[in-house]
Design a protein around this motif. Structure first.
Motif, PDB file in Angstrom:
ATOM      1  N   GLN A 279       6.402 -36.510   7.745  1.00  0.00           N
ATOM      2  CA  GLN A 279       6.948 -36.671   6.403  1.00  0.00           C
ATOM      3  C   GLN A 279       8.440 -36.360   6.408  1.00  0.00           C
ATOM      4  N   PHE A 280       9.211 -37.162   5.652  1.00  0.00           N
ATOM      5  CA  PHE A 280      10.632 -36.916   5.495  1.00  0.00           C
ATOM      6  C   PHE A 280      10.877 -35.826   4.455  1.00  0.00           C
ATOM      7  N   CYS A 289       9.384 -33.460   9.028  1.00  0.00           N
ATOM      8  CA  CYS A 289       8.420 -32.519   9.597  1.00  0.00           C
ATOM      9  C   CYS A 289       7.238 -33.291  10.168  1.00  0.00           C
ATOM     10  N   SER A 290       6.455 -32.610  10.990  1.00  0.00           N
ATOM     11  CA  SER A 290       5.281 -33.237  11.614  1.00  0.00           C
ATOM     12  C   SER A 290       4.212 -32.195  11.872  1.00  0.00           C
ATOM     13  N   VAL A 291       2.970 -32.664  11.930  1.00  0.00           N
ATOM     14  CA  VAL A 291       1.827 -31.795  12.263  1.00  0.00           C
ATOM     15  C   VAL A 291       0.957 -32.529  13.273  1.00  0.00           C
ATOM     16  N   GLY A 292       0.136 -31.748  13.996  1.00  0.00           N
ATOM     17  CA  GLY A 292      -0.664 -32.384  15.029  1.00  0.00           C
ATOM     18  C   GLY A 292      -1.912 -31.620  15.410  1.00  0.00           C
ATOM     19  N   ILE A 298       5.999 -28.604  12.673  1.00  0.00           N
ATOM     20  CA  ILE A 298       7.344 -28.617  13.246  1.00  0.00           C
ATOM     21  C   ILE A 298       8.320 -29.228  12.256  1.00  0.00           C
ATOM     22  N   LEU A 299       9.475 -28.559  12.093  1.00  0.00           N
ATOM     23  CA  LEU A 299      10.568 -29.084  11.293  1.00  0.00           C
ATOM     24  C   LEU A 299      11.665 -29.577  12.232  1.00  0.00           C
ATOM     25  N   TRP A 300      12.203 -30.780  11.922  1.00  0.00           N
ATOM     26  CA  TRP A 300      13.195 -31.421  12.780  1.00  0.00           C
ATOM     27  C   TRP A 300      14.465 -31.709  11.983  1.00  0.00           C
TER      28      TRP A 300
END
Length: 488
Positions: A279-280, A289-292, A298-300
């Motif tokens: 998601q932005f 950010c991303s999840v897995g 994780i924030l990028w």
């Protein structure tokens, strides 16, 4: 041909390859008639509890809902999204809806563009809301166009800057971009050639099936996949690559119109397992950010580099399936997990070492959470759907209030949509009609159908300010008393 994952790597989410719909069709052809969706393949006893729960919910529909439409799908859909409003009327709006048809290979997989009639608030009559047939197609949903999709559609996302442009994920490394107005309408016939996407985004080294997002700020696309990476593209980059020979990923099943394939702006590494959702940040095309399946959030920040800015190592106690970023307050991020819970994180409480606990953990599901989404109307409200067949609506501002009134329900939960009878795989708030939701469930295995699509809006007595509601109810009470005097 669609790339089918090997048996040794079963998909963790989505419908298994091959649908029960084909079995139902064979029963129909052999003279058995249309099987009732109220009886599952395991027999009456298996579904008695679900039948009773559904029957109880249906009795409450006139009280709980301002409007509801139920649409029996021929084939399952793993995703549903609102498109643009086409016409605005006095009593209803005409609006686009995107969904899919996931077939058993006796017909092509399709991306469906439908036109929906969305009844405006306080228009639908009580008896009309209650008297719907779950075995029937809804008159509110009309198919407008069919696109023959190369592989099944796992995820659909619309471009905020132009909602006639949608992106799809299938069982391949690429992201497919479609201009739904420019695409020709196709007949879903076995053996027909696939429609050609208007643009193909390459960059993953393995299949990317679920994690997909479009940027609210710029025409950027974000994706995650089995290669454990997060990939960022700009759709505008296709202008510079149309005249060049683009290289597609190895094993690609996609043929783009005019060889329009675009490479990534950046590839980001930090996950140790499949990336399930991305998601932005609502205010930035460079932060996301991303999840897995590694249980990490994780924030990028693409301006800094391709490594994580913040990595929460143990955001949940199981795989993370979904994530959403609050469009009203970009400090708050939601995550949903196979541990049955939803967590709300405040990024101000997270440091570069990933230290930080969620602001609150919401516990109201009895199975894996598949989708979370913030309301476009109110900062503190969000929804979550799960494999337990429930779509819960939460308000974190009510947590303290509920504790004070000694509520027996989960903290923050103020509405539960129980109209689906199996896992709710996707839902979407309507930005043009903020308290209206479309949701889709994959209940074909239990009810011998393709699934259920529902368009619904809870009564505004549940979410309007309490004082305002009490004033209205008092006026109604006074009116009833006055009427009773004149008739006695």
């Amino acid at each position: 041909m669609e790339a089918t994952p090997p048996p040794s790597e079963p998909r963790k989410r989505g419908r298994p390859k091959g649908s029960t719909k084909a079995k139902a069709d064979k029963e129909r052809e052999s003279g058995g008639g249309a099987p009732s969706r109220m009886k599952g393949p395991g027999g009456d006893k298996k579904n008695t509890a679900a039948d009773e729960s559904y029957a109880h919910w249906k009795l409450l529909v006139p009280v709980l809902y301002d409007w509801l439409a139920s649409h029996n799908l021929v084939w399952p859909s793993l995703s549903c999204r609102w498109g643009p409003v086409l016409e605005s009327g006095t009593y209803k709006n005409k609006q686009r809806l995107y969904l899919s048809e996931q077939t058993d290979h006796t017909q092509p997989n399709t991306l469906i563009i439908a036109n929906c009639e969305v009844v405006k608030p306080r228009v639908a009559a009580e008896n009309h809301i209650a008297n719907f047939n779950e075995d029937a197609r809804s008159p509110y949903v009309k198919k407008y166009k069919t696109i023959l999709h190369p592989g099944e559609v796992n995820r659909i996302r619309e471009l905020p800057q132009n909602k006639n442009i949608v992106a799809t994920h299938t069982d391949c490394p690429e992201v497919l971009i479609w201009d739904v107005e420019a695409q020709p309408n196709r007949q879903a016939l076995l053996g027909s050639a696939d429609s050609r996407p208007d643009l193909v985004l390459s960059g993953h080294q393995e299949n990317a099936e679920f994690a997909l997002a479009m940027c609210p700020a710029e025409p950027f696309v974000l994706s995650g996949g089995k290669d454990k990476s997060v990939v960022l593209w700009s759709i505008q980059d296709h202008v510079s690559t149309l005249a060049t020979e683009a290289t597609q990923s190895a094993g690609s099943i996609i043929k783009a119109a005019d060889n329009s394939t675009v490479g990534p702006r950046g590839v980001f590494h930090g996950h140790d397992d499949t990336v399930e959702d991305v998601q932005f940040c609502p205010s930035s095309s460079q932060q996301f950010c991303s999840v897995g399946d590694d249980s990490c959030l994780i924030l990028w920040d693409a301006r800094i580099g391709s490594s994580p800015v913040v990595k929460v190592e143990k955001a949940h106690n199981a795989d993370l399936h979904c994530v959403d970023w609050n469009s009203h307050d970009d400090n708050f991020i939601l995550t949903g997990s196979a541990d049955h819970t939803v967590c709300m994180f405040d990024r101000r409480n997270l440091n570069s070492a990933g230290i930080g606990s969620p602001v609150h953990k919401f516990e109201g599901h009895s199975a894996a959470v598949l989708c979370v989404q913030w309301s476009p109307d109110k900062t503190s409200v969000f929804g979550s759907s799960a494999e337990d067949g429930l779509l819960n609506i939460w308000d974190y501002e009510k947590i303290g209030q509920m504790e004070e009134t000694e509520s027996k329900g989960p903290a923050g939960l103020f509405f539960q949509h129980a109209g689906h009878r199996d896992k709710v795989v996707d839902f979407h708030w309507n930005a043009y009609d903020p308290w209206t939701i479309v949701s889709v469930s994959d209940d074909g295995d239990l009810w011998n159908g393709g699934g259920t699509l529902q368009l619904w809006r809870m009564t505004d007595l549940l979410y309007r300010p309490k004082d305002e509601v009490l004033v209205e109810l008092q006026k109604f009470k006074d009116h009833v008393i006055e009427c009773s005097k004149t008739t006695s």
